[in-house]
Scaffold this motif. Structure first.
Motif, PDB file in Angstrom:
ATOM      1  N   ASN A  32       2.920   7.448  -4.216  1.00 63.79           N
ATOM      2  CA  ASN A  32       2.095   6.645  -5.117  1.00 63.79           C
ATOM      3  C   ASN A  32       1.663   5.325  -4.483  1.00 63.79           C
ATOM      4  O   ASN A  32       0.941   4.541  -5.105  1.00 63.79           O
ATOM      5  CB  ASN A  32       2.869   6.338  -6.403  1.00 63.79           C
ATOM      6  CG  ASN A  32       4.136   5.537  -6.125  1.00 63.79           C
ATOM      7  OD1 ASN A  32       4.955   5.955  -5.304  1.00 63.79           O
ATOM      8  ND2 ASN A  32       4.298   4.392  -6.771  1.00 63.79           N
ATOM      9  N   CYS A  53      -0.627   7.542  -1.276  1.00 67.67           N
ATOM     10  CA  CYS A  53      -1.572   8.175  -2.192  1.00 67.67           C
ATOM     11  C   CYS A  53      -2.841   8.591  -1.457  1.00 67.67           C
ATOM     12  O   CYS A  53      -3.395   9.675  -1.704  1.00 67.67           O
ATOM     13  CB  CYS A  53      -1.903   7.224  -3.337  1.00 67.67           C
ATOM     14  SG  CYS A  53      -2.951   7.941  -4.621  1.00 67.67           S
ATOM     15  N   VAL A 105       8.193  10.285  -5.442  1.00 65.71           N
ATOM     16  CA  VAL A 105       8.085   8.944  -6.014  1.00 65.71           C
ATOM     17  C   VAL A 105       9.425   8.573  -6.644  1.00 65.71           C
ATOM     18  O   VAL A 105      10.319   9.409  -6.759  1.00 65.71           O
ATOM     19  CB  VAL A 105       6.958   8.868  -7.067  1.00 65.71           C
ATOM     20  CG1 VAL A 105       5.608   9.200  -6.431  1.00 65.71           C
ATOM     21  CG2 VAL A 105       7.237   9.804  -8.239  1.00 65.71           C
ATOM     22  N   ARG A 106       9.533   7.316  -7.091  1.00 64.37           N
ATOM     23  CA  ARG A 106      10.852   6.842  -7.533  1.00 64.37           C
ATOM     24  C   ARG A 106      11.128   7.012  -9.028  1.00 64.37           C
ATOM     25  O   ARG A 106      12.286   6.984  -9.444  1.00 64.37           O
ATOM     26  CB  ARG A 106      11.021   5.365  -7.154  1.00 64.37           C
ATOM     27  CG  ARG A 106      11.227   5.149  -5.666  1.00 64.37           C
ATOM     28  CD  ARG A 106      11.555   3.709  -5.344  1.00 64.37           C
ATOM     29  NE  ARG A 106      10.416   2.836  -5.580  1.00 64.37           N
ATOM     30  CZ  ARG A 106      10.365   1.901  -6.510  1.00 64.37           C
ATOM     31  NH1 ARG A 106      11.375   1.720  -7.333  1.00 64.37           N
ATOM     32  NH2 ARG A 106       9.285   1.147  -6.651  1.00 64.37           N
ATOM     33  N   THR A 107      10.091   7.154  -9.853  1.00 69.76           N
ATOM     34  CA  THR A 107      10.318   7.221 -11.300  1.00 69.76           C
ATOM     35  C   THR A 107       9.477   8.323 -11.943  1.00 69.76           C
ATOM     36  O   THR A 107       8.454   8.742 -11.408  1.00 69.76           O
ATOM     37  CB  THR A 107       9.968   5.883 -11.984  1.00 69.76           C
ATOM     38  OG1 THR A 107       8.548   5.683 -11.913  1.00 69.76           O
ATOM     39  CG2 THR A 107      10.693   4.717 -11.321  1.00 69.76           C
ATOM     40  N   GLU A 118       7.645   7.922 -14.553  1.00 67.79           N
ATOM     41  CA  GLU A 118       6.349   7.360 -14.907  1.00 67.79           C
ATOM     42  C   GLU A 118       5.386   7.403 -13.728  1.00 67.79           C
ATOM     43  O   GLU A 118       4.202   7.736 -13.880  1.00 67.79           O
ATOM     44  CB  GLU A 118       6.525   5.917 -15.402  1.00 67.79           C
ATOM     45  CG  GLU A 118       5.230   5.200 -15.745  1.00 67.79           C
ATOM     46  CD  GLU A 118       4.495   5.803 -16.933  1.00 67.79           C
ATOM     47  OE1 GLU A 118       3.365   5.361 -17.196  1.00 67.79           O
ATOM     48  OE2 GLU A 118       5.030   6.723 -17.596  1.00 67.79           O
ATOM     49  N   LYS A 119       5.884   7.069 -12.532  1.00 64.81           N
ATOM     50  CA  LYS A 119       5.032   7.144 -11.345  1.00 64.81           C
ATOM     51  C   LYS A 119       4.608   8.591 -11.074  1.00 64.81           C
ATOM     52  O   LYS A 119       3.473   8.851 -10.658  1.00 64.81           O
ATOM     53  CB  LYS A 119       5.761   6.562 -10.141  1.00 64.81           C
ATOM     54  CG  LYS A 119       6.026   5.055 -10.219  1.00 64.81           C
ATOM     55  CD  LYS A 119       6.757   4.560  -8.988  1.00 64.81           C
ATOM     56  CE  LYS A 119       7.241   3.131  -9.148  1.00 64.81           C
ATOM     57  NZ  LYS A 119       6.151   2.174  -9.379  1.00 64.81           N
ATOM     58  N   LEU A 126       0.671   9.810 -10.978  1.00 68.00           N
ATOM     59  CA  LEU A 126       0.133  10.450  -9.775  1.00 68.00           C
ATOM     60  C   LEU A 126      -0.349  11.864 -10.076  1.00 68.00           C
ATOM     61  O   LEU A 126      -1.411  12.290  -9.602  1.00 68.00           O
ATOM     62  CB  LEU A 126       1.193  10.460  -8.672  1.00 68.00           C
ATOM     63  CG  LEU A 126       0.762  11.080  -7.342  1.00 68.00           C
ATOM     64  CD1 LEU A 126      -0.463  10.382  -6.766  1.00 68.00           C
ATOM     65  CD2 LEU A 126       1.915  11.054  -6.340  1.00 68.00           C
ATOM     66  N   CYS A 131       5.005  17.038  -7.877  1.00 69.01           N
ATOM     67  CA  CYS A 131       5.575  15.707  -7.671  1.00 69.01           C
ATOM     68  C   CYS A 131       7.044  15.718  -8.050  1.00 69.01           C
ATOM     69  O   CYS A 131       7.428  16.248  -9.104  1.00 69.01           O
ATOM     70  CB  CYS A 131       4.824  14.682  -8.527  1.00 69.01           C
ATOM     71  SG  CYS A 131       5.039  12.975  -7.990  1.00 69.01           S
ATOM     72  N   ASP A 153      -6.176   5.106  -5.860  1.00 72.86           N
ATOM     73  CA  ASP A 153      -5.678   5.367  -7.207  1.00 72.86           C
ATOM     74  C   ASP A 153      -6.544   4.634  -8.229  1.00 72.86           C
ATOM     75  O   ASP A 153      -7.631   4.149  -7.898  1.00 72.86           O
ATOM     76  CB  ASP A 153      -4.203   4.966  -7.323  1.00 72.86           C
ATOM     77  CG  ASP A 153      -3.964   3.514  -6.917  1.00 72.86           C
ATOM     78  OD1 ASP A 153      -4.902   2.863  -6.410  1.00 72.86           O
ATOM     79  OD2 ASP A 153      -2.843   3.023  -7.111  1.00 72.86           O
TER      80      ASP A 153
END
Length: 368
Positions: free
Chosen positions: A16, A21, A38-40, A42-43, A47, A64, A225
């Motif tokens: 992201n 990206c 990605v780390r979360t 939500e991310k 994405l 993802c 993005d």
């Protein structure tokens, strides 16, 4: 090692981010299957929605995964079964942390975690995003401008962090983390760690993959993005180009004073070609176009007449470059020769950036 080609499946860490990206989208356009890390949650959601919107025809070739801490041991082990190559862009990109270890440990442990997990799989090529900060400091400590190549290392940053620790600038701490994540048997502030090149060279005869490292300068250009507004920018490059070029009133300080820049499209293309070209294996590449100041960008904006308001905000002017700090010049020769890159210049990047930001409705204050 053999080169990779579509429809190979590529894992992109930091998917992201600005570079990550952009790489994800380029790979999908090329016909690769892509797994973004990605780390979360939500991310991952944002994405995935971006890919479905921008690449509807190939959205089924993207998935993802959420990896909260890529530095954790075995963080990627469960996700590599069907992966053919990796592009590792994930790293802390900030200059505001006090503790040097907050830069160094994620950079070193994240890179080594990727390599160790890949060592047990049938992965052919790993491309690692580094930085020209791993090659030389942006303002030279010895006051002597010279040309730097892939053979150089920013030992000054590492020595400074070891000497004064948290008192070092954020830029120095970031640069040190990039050196230590790449270079040989490195001693970080707290412990010894084997970094990328030593791990690769020690295991060259037995590892299933080879590695390639891309070290970009200041990356500028269009966004991959869809942030809601410039206020939502989260990474240094978009923040820098917005504040220095388009924000009103303009900042009192021009920073960096002088810098080696590169277009995001060239950085992205270098990552993809580093996957695809057999001769890129085991190689380190600098990714910079030219040395410039913000006044260079202002003057070119006047020549191109892209936005009336830019001429009002940033008047054209002659600049006495003899009074500027001594700075490194990074050679693009190897990237041009092996990867076949023709680096874009300021007019190309500026036109594309203005088209991008204007299309998002962000430049209305500069239209007249």
């Amino acid at each position: 090692m053999p080169a990779l080609h579509p429809p190979a499946t590529i894992l992109v860490t930091g998917a992201n981010g600005y570079v990550g990206c952009s790489v994800v989208r380029a790979l999908l356009d090329r016909g690769y299957s892509v797994r973004g890390a990605v780390r979360t949650e939500e991310k991952a959601r944002i994405l995935t929605e971006l890919v479905r919107k921008k690449h509807p025809a190939v959205a089924g070739t993207f998935d993802c995964i959420v990896v909260p801490n890529i530095s954790a041991e075995g963080a990627l082990d469960a996700y590599l079964e069907d992966i053919n190559g990796i592009i590792h862009t994930a790293t802390p990109v900030t200059f505001a942390l006090d503790d040097p270890e907050a830069y160094i440990r994620p950079a070193v442990d994240g890179t080594m975690g990727v390599l160790r997990s890949a060592a047990t799989r049938d992965i052919k090529r790993i491309v690692i995003t580094s930085s020209i900060g791993a090659v030389a400091e942006s303002i030279l400590a010895d006051g002597k401008t010279r040309i730097y190549t892939e053979q150089d290392w920013n030992d000054h940053a590492v020595e400074t962090v070891r000497s004064i620790g948290a008192k070092a600038s954020g830029f120095i701490k970031y640069d040190a983390s990039k050196v230590l994540s790449e270079q040989g048997e490195c001693i970080t502030i707290s412990k010894t760690a084997t970094a990328a090149w030593k791990f690769y060279k020690d295991g060259k005869d037995t590892l299933p993959f080879d590695i390639s490292v891309i070290a970009p300068g200041w990356i500028l250009g269009r966004l991959p993005d869809e942030p809601s507004s410039p206020a939502a920018f989260a990474t240094p490059s978009p923040i820098l180009e917005w504040t220095q070029l388009f924000s009103e009133p303009p900042p009192e300080e021009r920073t960096p004073v002088i810098f080696n820049y590169v277009d995001i499209r060239d950085v992205t293309e270098m990552h993809v070609r580093a996957l695809e070209l057999a001769e890129a294996g085991g190689e380190r590449f600098l990714s910079t176009s030219l040395v410039c100041t913000w006044q260079d960008w202002f003057n070119i904006a006047h020549e191109l007449k892209l936005l009336p308001g830019l001429e009002r905000l940033h008047p054209a002017a002659l600049e006495d470059k003899t009074v500027l700090p001594q700075h490194p010049i990074f050679s693009p020769e190897k990237a041009e020769r092996i990867l076949g890159i023709t680096f874009k210049t300021i007019p190309e990047t500026l036109r594309d950036l203005v088209d991008d930001f204007r299309g998002r409705g962000w430049l209305k204050h500069l239209e007249e």
